[in-house]
Structures are given as C-alpha cells and as structure tokens.
Scaffold this motif. Structure first.
Motif, mmCIF file in Angstrom:
data_model
loop_
_atom_site.group_PDB
_atom_site.id
_atom_site.type_symbol
_atom_site.label_atom_id
_atom_site.label_comp_id
_atom_site.label_asym_id
_atom_site.label_seq_id
_atom_site.Cartn_x
_atom_site.Cartn_y
_atom_site.Cartn_z
ATOM 1 N N THR A 1 -3.141 -4.860 9.999
ATOM 2 C CA THR A 1 -3.664 -4.146 8.841
ATOM 3 C C THR A 1 -2.629 -3.152 8.330
ATOM 4 O OG1 THR A 1 -5.922 -4.318 9.675
ATOM 5 C CG2 THR A 1 -5.508 -2.563 8.083
ATOM 6 N N VAL A 2 -2.538 -3.035 7.027
ATOM 7 C CA VAL A 2 -1.760 -1.935 6.448
ATOM 8 C C VAL A 2 -2.749 -1.048 5.698
ATOM 9 C CG1 VAL A 2 0.085 -1.250 4.879
ATOM 10 C CG2 VAL A 2 0.288 -3.388 6.148
ATOM 11 N N LYS A 3 -2.717 0.230 6.037
ATOM 12 C CA LYS A 3 -3.596 1.154 5.325
ATOM 13 C C LYS A 3 -2.782 1.827 4.220
ATOM 14 C CE LYS A 3 -6.498 5.199 5.959
ATOM 15 N NZ LYS A 3 -6.717 6.349 6.833
ATOM 16 N N VAL A 4 -3.234 1.597 2.987
ATOM 17 C CA VAL A 4 -2.549 2.138 1.820
ATOM 18 C C VAL A 4 -3.265 3.411 1.401
ATOM 19 C CG1 VAL A 4 -2.019 1.717 -0.604
ATOM 20 C CG2 VAL A 4 -1.932 -0.176 1.021
ATOM 21 N N THR A 5 -2.516 4.489 1.224
ATOM 22 C CA THR A 5 -3.140 5.724 0.752
ATOM 23 C C THR A 5 -2.479 6.170 -0.546
ATOM 24 O OG1 THR A 5 -3.574 6.357 3.041
ATOM 25 C CG2 THR A 5 -3.795 8.082 1.381
ATOM 26 N N GLY A 6 -3.299 6.403 -1.547
ATOM 27 C CA GLY A 6 -2.801 6.933 -2.811
ATOM 28 C C GLY A 6 -2.777 8.450 -2.739
ATOM 29 N N ASN A 7 -1.593 9.006 -2.994
ATOM 30 C CA ASN A 7 -1.442 10.471 -3.011
ATOM 31 C C ASN A 7 -1.058 10.866 -4.424
ATOM 32 O OD1 ASN A 7 -1.069 11.106 0.187
ATOM 33 N ND2 ASN A 7 -0.136 9.170 -0.366
ATOM 34 N N GLN A 8 -1.126 12.161 -4.700
ATOM 35 C CA GLN A 8 -0.649 12.616 -6.000
ATOM 36 C C GLN A 8 0.811 13.009 -5.876
ATOM 37 O OE1 GLN A 8 -3.915 15.295 -6.643
ATOM 38 N NE2 GLN A 8 -4.372 14.316 -8.595
ATOM 39 N N TRP A 9 1.840 12.225 -6.278
ATOM 40 C CA TRP A 9 1.729 10.932 -6.884
ATOM 41 C C TRP A 9 2.704 9.997 -6.216
ATOM 42 C CZ3 TRP A 9 0.921 15.464 -9.514
ATOM 43 C CH2 TRP A 9 -0.258 15.565 -10.225
ATOM 44 N N TYR A 10 2.330 9.497 -5.099
ATOM 45 C CA TYR A 10 3.147 8.525 -4.354
ATOM 46 C C TYR A 10 2.209 7.781 -3.416
ATOM 47 C CZ TYR A 10 2.837 12.014 -0.620
ATOM 48 O OH TYR A 10 2.361 12.895 0.307
ATOM 49 N N TRP A 11 2.765 6.760 -2.742
ATOM 50 C CA TRP A 11 1.950 5.956 -1.841
ATOM 51 C C TRP A 11 2.410 6.153 -0.400
ATOM 52 C CZ3 TRP A 11 -2.129 3.592 -4.015
ATOM 53 C CH2 TRP A 11 -2.080 3.355 -5.392
ATOM 54 N N THR A 12 1.463 6.087 0.540
ATOM 55 C CA THR A 12 1.870 5.999 1.944
ATOM 56 C C THR A 12 1.285 4.719 2.523
ATOM 57 O OG1 THR A 12 0.045 7.469 2.506
ATOM 58 C CG2 THR A 12 2.229 8.437 2.496
ATOM 59 N N TYR A 13 2.073 4.099 3.413
ATOM 60 C CA TYR A 13 1.678 2.857 4.067
ATOM 61 C C TYR A 13 1.659 3.105 5.565
ATOM 62 C CZ TYR A 13 2.831 1.098 -0.523
ATOM 63 O OH TYR A 13 2.885 0.914 -1.877
ATOM 64 N N ASN A 14 0.485 2.956 6.137
ATOM 65 C CA ASN A 14 0.314 3.196 7.563
ATOM 66 C C ASN A 14 0.042 1.856 8.254
ATOM 67 O OD1 ASN A 14 -2.272 3.975 9.662
ATOM 68 N ND2 ASN A 14 -0.297 4.946 9.977
ATOM 69 N N TYR A 15 0.689 1.665 9.423
ATOM 70 C CA TYR A 15 0.542 0.406 10.172
ATOM 71 C C TYR A 15 -0.185 0.715 11.475
ATOM 72 C CZ TYR A 15 3.922 -1.589 6.883
ATOM 73 O OH TYR A 15 4.544 -2.039 5.753
ATOM 74 N N PRO A 16 -1.510 0.819 11.452
ATOM 75 C CA PRO A 16 -2.242 1.281 12.646
ATOM 76 C C PRO A 16 -2.154 0.318 13.827
ATOM 77 C CG PRO A 16 -3.768 0.558 10.924
ATOM 78 C CD PRO A 16 -2.406 0.567 10.320
ATOM 79 N N PHE B 1 2.713 3.954 12.780
ATOM 80 C CA PHE B 1 3.701 4.734 12.032
ATOM 81 C C PHE B 1 3.362 4.669 10.541
ATOM 82 C CE2 PHE B 1 5.280 0.434 12.360
ATOM 83 C CZ PHE B 1 5.675 0.152 11.064
ATOM 84 N N THR B 2 3.923 5.598 9.782
ATOM 85 C CA THR B 2 3.602 5.688 8.357
ATOM 86 C C THR B 2 4.895 5.736 7.539
ATOM 87 O OG1 THR B 2 1.558 6.849 8.857
ATOM 88 C CG2 THR B 2 2.393 7.074 6.617
ATOM 89 N N VAL B 3 4.871 5.051 6.415
ATOM 90 C CA VAL B 3 6.016 5.031 5.509
ATOM 91 C C VAL B 3 5.605 5.697 4.201
ATOM 92 C CG1 VAL B 3 7.526 3.512 4.188
ATOM 93 C CG2 VAL B 3 6.855 2.866 6.501
ATOM 94 N N GLU B 4 6.423 6.619 3.726
ATOM 95 C CA GLU B 4 6.149 7.242 2.424
ATOM 96 C C GLU B 4 6.965 6.534 1.364
ATOM 97 O OE1 GLU B 4 6.638 11.428 2.105
ATOM 98 O OE2 GLU B 4 5.044 11.850 3.551
ATOM 99 N N SER B 5 6.339 6.216 0.267
ATOM 100 C CA SER B 5 7.010 5.439 -0.770
ATOM 101 C C SER B 5 6.960 6.207 -2.086
ATOM 102 C CB SER B 5 6.294 4.090 -0.889
ATOM 103 O OG SER B 5 6.929 3.277 -1.819
#
Ligand SMILES: [Cu+2]
Length: 287
Positions: free
Chosen positions: A132-147, A152-156
């Motif tokens: 699973t990849v958990k996608v989180t919308g932030n103001q204003w960028y995305w983070t991708y977490n690989y639970p 670990f989490t990647v900031e995009s």
C-alpha cells in the motif's frame, strides 16, 4: 597547447559527462500531455483501459440518440410546416408513444448502468495488492508513505523552474517534482489517500484512470498496476488554496529490482533496517 588549457578542456569534458550523467533519466517520460492532444491520454493501467472502453460505448449511445432526435426534428419541421399542414391536430394523448418514450430511456439507462457500476467496483478495491502507498495531500505538496515496506515517507514538492532546468530538463514545466512517488512495474499497488490541514486535494493521474479526492480525517482507496516503466504526471484536481496549481503529481515506475534498491535506500535514509524485497514484506496491518 599549454598545460592550463589542457586542464581546462579536461575540466569542461568532465563537467559535460557529469552533467549528462546527472541529467540522464533512468526511465522515459511517457505519461505526459502534449500539444494538440484530443481525447483521453493513452491508458497505462487496466482501470484506464476500461474507462476508455466505457467512454467509447457512451459515445456510440449518445451519438445515436442525438442523430435520432435530429432526424425527428428535421422531419417535424418539414412535415408540419404551415404550407403542408394548415390545420393543426388536436391530439393530446397517445398511450403507445407515452409507454415507448418511458420504457426506451429506462432500457438505455440500464445498458449504461451495468458497465458503469462494474467499472466503479473494479476501480474501487485492489485485489491482492503487493503493498500500500498512503498518499497525503498537504498545503501544498504531497507525501507518500509506504507502511508495508518499513513505513518510510517521501515528500514530493514541485521543482522551481530554475532547478528543473538544471536537474530534470526533460521533465515538463510545472509538473516536475524533487521526489517522485516510486512503484514497481506490473505490480498491483493499493493507493489510499487522505489530507492534512484544512482542505481537500485531488490525487489524479489521468493515464492511470485514478482520481481520488483526499479529505482530512478520511481514507479513500484506489489502485494502480502500471504496465510500462517511465515517468507519469498528474495534478491536484481539487481546488485547495493558494498553491493548488503548484502541487503536481509525478510517479516513477521502475523495474522490481530497481524498486527494491530504492526502498533499501529510503529505509536507510530514514534510519530503518534495510529491506529484503517488497514481495516478502510484512502483510498490511490495520493502523
Ligand atoms: Cu489542489
């Protein structure tokens, strides 16, 4: 030739080689819009293939309906023109006609509803996803977490134009990011999306047939299985504030071996133990 000059040339050559190596992309840029594009982008996932075929079915149905209405209209204009039909009819009911124009649209709607619901449920839940990849919308960028792969989490974040030209000139303007979401090719990946802060976002990659509105406090699910390695792009599709237009979505699809390497690297960087391979990772847990 002076020694200084030779050194200068060597230096320039080394810069060119390094520069080239720095700019070379491991994967081709495939899922990107281009000038004068019409219709859907090419399909890169099974979901998008079905979206396209449903769209084609709807196009046939809607064209036949429009043609039928047009023919009726032209016929009525011609047949009931005042010169041909000076005394208007007083007809107010016709049972056969009324049943027909009720039943036929119902049948058409049923014909549309069956593949439509089938597609909705097909795209809704991943069957046997590898992780699973958990996608989180932030103001204003995305983070991708690989639970499932060590958590670990990647900031995009979007690459400023000057940095894009320096680091990733092959990438389209306003769509390049510093860190892409990375997934292996030909693998079913569950994507769950949410948002933090006070606004919704839309995680949308047209070539994947996925468009998930992500909402604070909720999880929305979808899945992807991309057939071809490469870079794919999308944009936030839910107006979310000031920098809504500057939070592009970039996905890098790599070979499975390369994906394992990337996971190891991310885990090490996050201070987690090195991974073995994603296929043998611990199964998803409820968190
Ligand atoms: Cu937005």
């Amino acid at each position: 030739m002076s020694g200084k000059r030779v050194l200068g040339i060597l230096g320039a050559l080394a810069m060119a080689v390094l520069g080239f190596a720095g700019n070379a992309l491991a994967q081709p840029v495939v899922g990107v819009p281009h000038d004068w594009q019409t219709n859907f982008p090419p399909a890169f996932t099974p979901v998008m293939e079905r979206v396209e075929s449903l769209n084609n079915l709807l196009l046939v149905i809607i064209s036949l309906i429009c043609l039928f209405v047009l023919v009726l209209l032209v016929y009525a204009v011609w047949r009931f023109h005042a010169s041909r039909n000076s005394a208007a009819t007083t007809t107010t009911h016709n049972t056969f006609l009324e049943i027909a124009w009720t039943v036929v649209p119902i049948l058409i709607l049923v014909i549309i509803a069956i593949p439509s619901f089938r597609l909705l449920y097909y795209s809704d839940k991943a069957v046997d996803p590898a992780f699973t990849v958990k996608v989180t919308g932030n103001q204003w960028y995305w983070t991708y977490n690989y639970p499932d792969l060590g958590d670990f989490t990647v900031e995009s974040r979007i690459l400023p134009e000057a940095d894009r030209l320096k680091q990733k000139p092959q990438m389209p303007r306003l769509l390049a990011v510093d860190e892409e979401m990375v997934v292996p090719v030909g693998t079913t990946v569950r994507v769950i999306g949410t948002a933090v802060g006070n606004s919704m976002h839309g995680w949308t990659v047209p070539g994947f047939g996925i468009k998930k509105t992500v909402i604070p406090g909720r999880l929305n699910e979808g899945w992807i299985n991309v057939a071809k390695e490469g870079y794919y792009f999308g944009q936030c599709s839910q107006i979310c504030g000031d920098n809504h237009s500057y939070m592009p979505i970039a996905v890098r699809v790599v070979s499975k071996a390369e994906f394992d390497k990337w996971v190891d690297q991310k885990k090490k960087a996050a201070g987690l133990a090195p991974a073995t391979d994603f296929a043998s990772a611990t199964p998803p847990v409820n968190r």
